[in-house]
Design an enzyme around this catalytic site. Structure first.
Site, short mmCIF file in Angstrom:
data_model
loop_
_atom_site.label_atom_id
_atom_site.label_comp_id
_atom_site.label_asym_id
_atom_site.label_seq_id
_atom_site.Cartn_x
_atom_site.Cartn_y
_atom_site.Cartn_z
N CYS A 1 -11.25 2.47 28.80
CA CYS A 1 -12.16 1.36 29.07
C CYS A 1 -13.51 1.55 28.40
O CYS A 1 -14.13 0.59 27.92
CB CYS A 1 -12.33 1.18 30.58
N ALA B 1 -16.51 6.65 33.31
CA ALA B 1 -17.06 5.30 33.18
C ALA B 1 -18.20 5.03 34.17
O ALA B 1 -19.17 4.35 33.83
CB ALA B 1 -15.95 4.27 33.35
N ARG C 1 -22.80 25.52 31.11
CA ARG C 1 -24.09 25.48 31.81
C ARG C 1 -25.16 24.90 30.89
O ARG C 1 -25.28 25.31 29.74
CB ARG C 1 -24.49 26.90 32.22
N ASP D 1 -29.29 24.34 30.43
CA ASP D 1 -30.57 24.92 30.85
C ASP D 1 -31.69 23.90 30.63
O ASP D 1 -31.85 23.37 29.53
CB ASP D 1 -30.86 26.19 30.06
N GLU E 1 -30.75 23.94 25.91
CA GLU E 1 -29.51 24.24 25.17
C GLU E 1 -28.32 24.14 26.11
O GLU E 1 -28.48 23.97 27.32
CB GLU E 1 -29.58 25.65 24.57
N ASN F 1 -24.76 26.09 27.16
CA ASN F 1 -23.98 27.32 27.14
C ASN F 1 -22.54 26.98 27.51
O ASN F 1 -22.18 26.93 28.68
CB ASN F 1 -24.56 28.34 28.12
N SER G 1 -18.72 31.25 27.82
CA SER G 1 -18.96 32.36 28.76
C SER G 1 -20.26 32.18 29.53
O SER G 1 -21.10 33.09 29.60
CB SER G 1 -18.99 33.71 28.01
N GLU H 1 -21.90 43.05 35.96
CA GLU H 1 -22.10 41.62 36.19
C GLU H 1 -20.82 40.85 35.87
O GLU H 1 -20.46 39.89 36.55
CB GLU H 1 -23.25 41.10 35.34
#
Length: 628
Positions: free
Chosen positions: A59, A81, A321, A323, A335, A337, A340, A396
């Protein structure tokens, strides 16, 4: 987009009817699409006069094509949409300039007119997506519309519209359209006009609603007790990495958090969905232009594979992600991401558990829906078989991988976590297998693609590295795993394009002066010098080798790193706001490219880096936010 099935349906690409202006509506019955005619992702991309219109034959594609042919403008690409209702501009193609667009809720006192966009909410028969049509005629009793992907049925012969929708006008001249089904809701219509009378205002009257506020939980004896469940592997790994049950590494911040307004939250959600579509459009634009692709600094050997990755419709995004800098000065993206992206567990789990443990009733968790949306994305991604979660030995990455494993398993997929590569090997048939001899076919990774590319750059024979089969029992390189044709990787190889800072000047050239973007260029222009600018390596991570220079050419901040030898781009200076004692960056997280949650990262410097802390983010209603 899911549509109603009809016994009179026609094959994919069949002409259903012709709307005013000679705009053809096509059948979008994907089940009947010929794989020879539509072998890859690119073959489903619709262009008119060389301008991208959307995905055949949805559509959104029809609405953009109709507006271009009849009005000489188009709206920005969107993932769903219903997101169109949040847009506030269209781009006039002939002049490449922005024109104002206003939204009017169903029942508004400004009536729709011929050429208005009609938008349906997500849900019901338009589950997850919403719907858009073009209004071509307005009367006191009905409106006529033209559309695509509502059904697969030809329009009656001689008719230049798809259907009529009943109208009811109220005593206040309020204009109401009847929903086409009991479970479909019309949001309203959109008109290209500068007149905001009776329109839905997106920008808050008070720009202070875009500011963040620092806040503190009142200390209590319970607050110091353990609060993460170390019987859960991801939470145990997180506690082990943090050396305790802490959301932040700074002891003075253990009771601190941030608040944002509901208006700011809604603006972030809208911005995230719109920007994702813009980055995807820019990615396709780059991949069609070899000279432009060369500016991204990628090894020549992977370029054919990169294009194949983009073309493969199964090679979808799971996590990403964005930012942002957000304050009363505006909302700007730094930017994207896509490769990763970190901090998913902090936002999707830890900040919510922290608030619950602290007894915090103020506001709502900005990451509350993130895990649920991740599970949904994994459930819908067409994985067929075991998923191997590949991670490095960084602590981490340990909890990040375990958190993602829990989402994959919650989606119903079998999942194996692989720490390092030493437990992988080659079998006699040339397959990469794990320690239990399971073939590696589907991979989600915490490693950045650049790590594999660095291995590729060291090889004299790059073709051999991509395709070779090593001796049985030997340990594969990361590039062996990620670049094998028979292994599907999340996040896919094509994410190297939107994650590369070289995409930022491309975006600015495609969407000049867009309110969410910052001026960006491959060359340091006089305009950027006058505004102040940021220099960024086109390939970098965690803020490495970024410099901030003000309009007086004074260095405001400089972060070293391992990417000093990479080419640079230059972006307009728009510093993070300092809220309390920290500079604060707002991060929005997606699941399959759609907004799924928000969090903040903080630092005493102007540049967010690997060691910058996450802190809890709560959403407060506007009135309470302003009263505090």
């Amino acid at each position: 987009m899911p549509v109603k099935i009809d016994h009179d349906s026609t094959p994919f690409g069949t002409e259903l009817g012709t709307a005013p202006g000679g705009v053809v509506s096509y059948s979008s019955d994907y089940d009947t699409a010929d794989e020879k005619e539509y072998p890859n992702r690119s073959s489903y991309r619709s262009y008119y006069d060389g301008i991208y219109m959307g995905y055949k034959w949805q559509c959104v594609e029809f609405a953009r094509r109709w507006l271009y042919i009849n009005k000489d403008y188009i709206f920005n690409d969107v993932s769903m949409a219903y997101e169109i209702f949040n847009l506030r501009s269209v781009r006039q193609v002939s002049s490449n300039s922005l024109l104002p667009l206003q939204a009017y809720k169903n029942g508004a006192q400004r009536h729709p007119e011929a050429g208005s966009l009609l938008i349906w909410e997500e849900g019901g028969e338009f589950v997850n997506t919403g719907h858009v049509a073009i209004i071509t005629e307005v009367t006191q009793n009905y409106v006529r519309i033209v559309e695509q992907n509502m059904d697969f049925v030809p329009w009656p012969q001689g008719r230049d519209y798809s259907r009529e929708i009943k109208v009811k006008i109220g005593s206040e001249n309020d204009f109401w359209l009847q929903s086409s089904a009991s479970d479909a809701t019309i949001l309203g219509w959109m008109i290209q006009t500068a007149d905001i009378s009776h329109a839905e205002l997106q920008e808050p009257d008070n720009v202070a609603l875009y500011n963040l506020k620092p806040a503190t939980v009142h200390n209590s004896s319970n607050a110091l007790k353990p609060w993460l469940n170390i019987a859960n592997p991801d939470e145990f790994a997180y506690v082990d990495m943090m050396k305790g049950h802490f959301l932040t590494s700074v002891e003075d911040d253990h009771f601190n958090y941030y608040l944002m307004s509901q208006s700011a939250h809604e603006a972030l959600e809208s911005a995230t969905d719109e920007l994702h579509g813009m980055f995807m459009h820019a990615t396709d634009y780059v991949l069609q232009r070899p000279d432009l692709l060369n500016t991204f600094g990628l090894p020549d050997a992977i370029l054919p594979r990169l294009k194949q990755s983009w073309d493969n419709r199964l090679n979808q995004l799971i996590t990403s992600r964005l930012d942002f800098a957000m304050s009363d000065k505006g909302l700007k993206v730094y930017e994207y991401n896509c490769d990763s992206a970190s901090c998913y567990m902090e936002v999707g789990k830890v900040q919510g558990k922290w608030a619950k443990h602290m007894g915090l009733k103020h506001g709502e968790d900005a990451g509350e829906k993130l895990f649920t949306e991740l599970v949904k994305a994994w459930r819908e991604c067409e994985v067929k078989g075991m998923v191997h979660v590949l991670q490095d030995t960084d602590p981490e990455e340990d909890y990040h991988a375990l958190f993602m494993q829990s989402a994959i398993e919650a989606a119903g997929h079998q999942c194996v976590r692989v720490i390092g590569l030493s437990t992988l090997s080659w079998d006699q048939q040339g397959n990469i297998v794990d320690s239990m001899n399971n073939k590696v076919k589907w991979v989600w990774k915490t490693w950045a693609w650049e790590t594999a590319l660095d291995q590729l750059r060291l090889e004299q024979d790059q073709q051999e590295l991509r395709d070779k089969i090593r001796p049985p029992g030997s340990v594969p390189l990361l590039s062996d795993v990620l670049l094998r044709k028979e292994i599907m990787v999340f996040e896919p190889l094509w994410t190297l394009i939107p994650s590369n800072k070289a995409i930022l000047p491309v975006l600015w050239s495609l969407f000049p002066n867009h309110p969410l973007l910052l001026n960006a260029s491959f060359e340091l222009s006089e305009e950027l010098k006058t505004q102040g600018y940021v220099s960024k390596p086109i390939v970098g991570r965690c803020g490495a080798n970024i410099q901030l220079i003000d309009k007086n050419q004074q260095l405001l901040a400089d972060k070293g790193g391992a990417f000093a030898d990479r080419a640079q781009i230059y972006q307009q200076l728009f510093t993070l706001p300092k809220v309390g004692k920290y500079y604060v960056q707002v991060c929005t997280f997606t699941a399959a490219g759609n907004y799924a949650g928000s969090g903040v990262r903080v630092d005493p410097s102007m540049i967010i880096g690997k060691d910058s802390d996450c802190m809890a983010l709560r959403v407060d209603d506007d009135m309470s936010f302003l009263d505090e």
